[in-house]
Every structure is written in C-alpha cells, then in structure tokens.
Design an enzyme around this catalytic site. Structure first.
Site, short mmCIF file in Angstrom:
data_model
loop_
_atom_site.label_atom_id
_atom_site.label_comp_id
_atom_site.label_asym_id
_atom_site.label_seq_id
_atom_site.Cartn_x
_atom_site.Cartn_y
_atom_site.Cartn_z
CD GLN A 127 -51.33 36.43 -9.63
OE1 GLN A 127 -52.34 35.81 -9.91
NE2 GLN A 127 -51.11 37.66 -10.05
NE ARG A 282 -51.82 34.22 -13.61
CZ ARG A 282 -52.55 33.39 -12.87
NH1 ARG A 282 -53.25 33.87 -11.86
NH2 ARG A 282 -52.56 32.09 -13.09
N1 CP Z 1 -55.12 35.12 -9.30
C1 CP Z 1 -55.69 33.90 -9.54
O1 CP Z 1 -55.02 32.87 -9.55
O2 CP Z 1 -57.02 33.93 -9.77
P1 CP Z 1 -57.97 32.66 -9.92
O3 CP Z 1 -58.01 31.97 -8.57
O4 CP Z 1 -59.31 33.22 -10.31
O5 CP Z 1 -57.41 31.75 -10.96
#
Ligand code: CP
Ligand code: NVA
Length: 298
Positions: A127, A282
């Site tokens: 992230q 991402r």
């Molecule tokens: N931001 C993120 O990691 O989203 P998820 O939990 O959907 O993978």
C-alpha cells in the site's frame, strides 16, 4: 551464494531501491515471470491487494495462484515453515496477508524464494508503494507533508517509513492510546524522516499537502469496534478539516472506506480525493516491486 530479498516492510528497500521500484512501476513490463508462478495467500479478505497482485503477475508474464488461509492452514494443517518450503517448490515468489506479522517472518526465514507482505497487523508496504507513487505523480515527494488522521495502524506505519525514505514529512494525529509505537517513530527518524505526533486533527492538518486516513477498526480488531468508535470521535476527515490543509491539498485513503466514520462522503468522493488513482496504482506499484525483486535489479 545470493541472499534472498524479502519485502516485509517498506524499509527493506533503501532510498535508491525505492526510487527504482517506483520508476519500474511507471515503465514497460518486462516478462520477468515468464513461465513462473507466484503464490498469493490470504488469511483475511481483500479486493485491491488480490486483484492488483494477480494482474501484476500476469503483466510480468507469470501465473498467480491465490489461496485462502483455510485452504493451507498455517500452523493448523502444517507449519508456516513447511507452507513456505512447499510453495517455494513451485513458485518464484510467495505473497501473504496474515494476522500475525511473526508468521510472515517465519515464512520468509524458511522460504527458498522471496516473500512479499500483502498486509499484516504491523505493516502494509505494498500500500505504501502505491501511496508514494500517487503522491509522486501528483506534486512530487521531496519536501511535501502528509497528515495522517486516524489510527496509528499498519498502513500508517508503512506510510511513515516510506515517507522517511522519500523526503516526505509526516504528521501522525491519533487519539491517545492509538499512536504509532515509539520504536516506529524512532525508526522513521533513524531513516532521516521528519515526523511529528499530534492529538488535534486541525493542528495536524494545517497547511499539509495531503491528508490520509484509514478505517478505525482494522481486520482482526472487530471485537474492539465499539470502543474504537468512541475513541475516534472527532477524527473524521470532513470538508471543514480538509479546508485547513494547504490550497490544492489532496485526500488519500487506502480503502475500504467507511463513509460517515473516518471520512465524510463529500471528501472521499470529492474533487480533492485521489483514492481511485491510488487504488489503480496498487497494480502498477505491485508490478514495479515484483519486477525489481524478481528481475535484474536496476
Ligand atoms: N487497500 C487494500 O489493501 O485493500 P484490500 O484490503 O481490499 O486488499
Ligand atoms: N488497516 C486496515 C487496512 C485495510 C487495507 C486493515 O488492516 O484492515
């Protein structure tokens, strides 16, 4: 003998390596995973991480195999070490989203291939890569200031460490009892980062270039939800709070978002919000990281 590089936290990269990963994220995809696989193991739900990782592997010519935690049964069906050794028989890399960061460390210690943290209780470095890429594309990194308003959690920790490696100053504003661990603040400073701690959101946000928040109750903390809702009262990122930031300041959120809790709908869905470019990044960041980790490192 070459040492296996793992990616359990963003400061597993140094400054130059982080820049190289972000550059690769914006470059053409070389087929460094042609004919190879990557195991993606999830002990918790995911929308962005699973999809962005799978597509990044495909874009690099590889084949992702996603596994749910219960299919593998870390430490119930077999040990974390044996899971890592097994997956390493077939795959060029292992990604894992786990409840306990120590499980990732055990996977990495036993694994014959690189292990990538797809979120743990402690850290979310994939992230942070996307967050830094997004900031870099919208005004640059060096000399900018990000105000974190909310829980001093996994996303906050990785962001603060990544910011330190990128010349971005961080203000971390949390209710008392929800701050970053002192060791994390010390690590940010050790990396040369500028970090200040706050309990007043207006003070923290004043003049900042970006305002970032995340859920108040992370996955695995559901039994604390009522207490957390009370503790975080007053920490919602509202339009009025965002108005205290620098002119042109942007809003970031790793998602999933809870409109009406940590952020007003008018902010997350508003003109300053970068949450969709951030989510899209991402995949690009994942491709950059895997290209760096598994290809010829530049
Ligand atoms: N931001 C993120 O990691 O989203 P998820 O939990 O959907 O993978
Ligand atoms: N802090 C959140 C991030 C989700 C992407 C959690 O750990 O649930």
């Amino acid at each position: 003998m070459s040492t296996i590089r793992h990616f359990l936290e963003i400061d597993d990269l140094d400054r130059n390596e982080l820049t190289a990963v972000l550059d690769l994220a914006e470059g053409d995809a070389d087929p460094v995973l042609a004919g190879q696989g990557m195991a993606l193991l999830f002990e918790k739900p995911s929308a962005r991480t699973r999809n962005s990782m799978e597509l990044a592997v495909v874009q690099l010519g590889g084949h992702p195999v996603t596994l749910r935690g219960e299919e593998v049964g870390i430490d119930t069906r077999e040990t974390a070490e044996d899971v890592a050794r097994t997956l390493g028989c077939y795959h060029a890399a292992i990604g894992a989203r786990v409840f306990d960061h120590r499980v990732l460390e055990r996977l990495a210690a036993a694994s014959p291939v690189p292990v990538v943290n797809l979120l743990s209780d402690l850290a979310h470095p994939m992230q942070a890569l996307a967050d830094l890429l997004t900031l870099r594309q919208h005004g640059g990194l060096e000399g900018r200031t990000v105000a974190w308003v909310g829980d001093g959690n996994n996303v906050c920790r990785s962001l603060a460490l990544g910011a330190a490696l990128s010349g971005v100053a961080v203000r971390v504003c949390t209710p008392q009892g929800y701050a970053l661990a002192p060791a994390d603040v010390a690590r940010v400073r050790e990396l040369g980062g500028a970090i200040s701690e706050h309990t007043d959101p207006r003070e923290a946000v004043a003049g900042a270039d970006a305002v970032y928040t995340d859920v108040w109750t992370s996955m695995g903390q559901e039994d604390e939800q009522a207490r957390r809702l009370r503790a975080f009262a007053g920490f919602t990122v509202t339009e009025a709070l965002l108005a205290q930031a620098a002119p042109g300041a942007v809003f970031l959120h790793c998602l999933p978002a809870h409109r009406g809790e940590e952020v007003e709908a008018a902010v997350v869905d508003g003109p300053r919000s970068l949450v969709w470019p951030q989510a899209a990044n991402r995949m690009h960041a994942a491709r950059g990281l895997l290209a760096w980790l598994l290809g010829g490192r530049s």
